[in-house]
Design a protein around this motif. Sequence first.
Motif, mmCIF file in Angstrom:
data_model
loop_
_atom_site.group_PDB
_atom_site.id
_atom_site.type_symbol
_atom_site.label_atom_id
_atom_site.label_comp_id
_atom_site.label_asym_id
_atom_site.label_seq_id
_atom_site.Cartn_x
_atom_site.Cartn_y
_atom_site.Cartn_z
ATOM 1 N N UNK A 104 -5.458 2.705 -8.686
ATOM 2 C CA UNK A 104 -5.662 3.269 -7.359
ATOM 3 C C UNK A 104 -5.516 2.143 -6.351
ATOM 4 N N UNK A 105 -5.106 2.503 -5.158
ATOM 5 C CA UNK A 105 -5.094 1.525 -4.067
ATOM 6 C C UNK A 105 -5.736 2.182 -2.861
ATOM 7 N N UNK A 106 -6.447 1.394 -2.108
ATOM 8 C CA UNK A 106 -7.028 2.040 -0.966
ATOM 9 C C UNK A 106 -8.054 1.302 -0.168
ATOM 10 N N UNK A 118 1.227 1.634 -1.991
ATOM 11 C CA UNK A 118 1.128 1.880 -3.429
ATOM 12 C C UNK A 118 2.487 1.710 -4.099
ATOM 13 N N UNK A 119 3.557 2.051 -3.408
ATOM 14 C CA UNK A 119 4.903 1.844 -3.954
ATOM 15 C C UNK A 119 5.149 0.362 -4.216
ATOM 16 N N UNK A 120 4.715 -0.486 -3.303
ATOM 17 C CA UNK A 120 4.913 -1.927 -3.476
ATOM 18 C C UNK A 120 4.084 -2.461 -4.642
ATOM 19 N N UNK A 121 2.900 -1.918 -4.849
ATOM 20 C CA UNK A 121 2.097 -2.302 -6.011
ATOM 21 C C UNK A 121 2.806 -1.874 -7.287
ATOM 22 N N UNK A 122 3.315 -0.639 -7.307
ATOM 23 C CA UNK A 122 4.023 -0.140 -8.488
ATOM 24 C C UNK A 122 5.245 -1.001 -8.803
ATOM 25 N N UNK A 123 5.980 -1.395 -7.795
ATOM 26 C CA UNK A 123 7.152 -2.264 -8.004
ATOM 27 C C UNK A 123 6.729 -3.602 -8.600
ATOM 28 N N UNK A 133 2.450 7.680 -2.906
ATOM 29 C CA UNK A 133 2.173 6.842 -1.747
ATOM 30 C C UNK A 133 2.466 7.623 -0.475
ATOM 31 N N UNK A 134 1.786 7.304 0.583
ATOM 32 C CA UNK A 134 2.038 7.928 1.874
ATOM 33 C C UNK A 134 2.676 6.937 2.843
#
Length: 167
Positions: free
Chosen positions: A86-88, A16-21, A11-12
């Motif tokens: 993927x997220x984006x 994406x970190x929040x999705x992973x959590x 993640x930048x």
Amino acid sequence: MTGKVLVAYGTTNGSTAEIAEAVAAVLRKEGFTAEALPAGDVARVTPYDAVVAGGGIYAGRWQKDARRFLRRHGKDLARRPLWLFSSGPLDASAGERDIPPVPGLKRAMDRLDARGHITFGGRLQEGAKGAIARMILKNGKGGDFRDFARIEEWAREVAEELAAEKV
């Protein structure tokens, strides 16, 4: 099998970190021992029975830490169940249709025999890193397009597949 699942992410700006959590939380709720870690912090994947890896999409490529994670751990990832996300997209398109993985990720999926891939909407808010991100925000195209109900539904599907395999 111990039921340990790694959810690694690149993640930048934190989306994406929040999705992973959220994915890890669902896996834990479904009875697995799951932890979400930044892809660059993962020294080994061998302690895990399965892996979910995610990366933000930037200029048609998966986030660099996520790409490096797949390359660095490829041999071990190919030996265990692997799902990718993927997220984006900074619009509603991810919820309206299946968005295939970017080309480099598709090649990695084939090489690693990944079980599946899904694209979720992204988030871009004020304070985001990078000149392109700032330009997108300046043009009024930011926002939060993540659908956590869809993310949790997908994570439950992964959990069901893992349970069927007795991971």
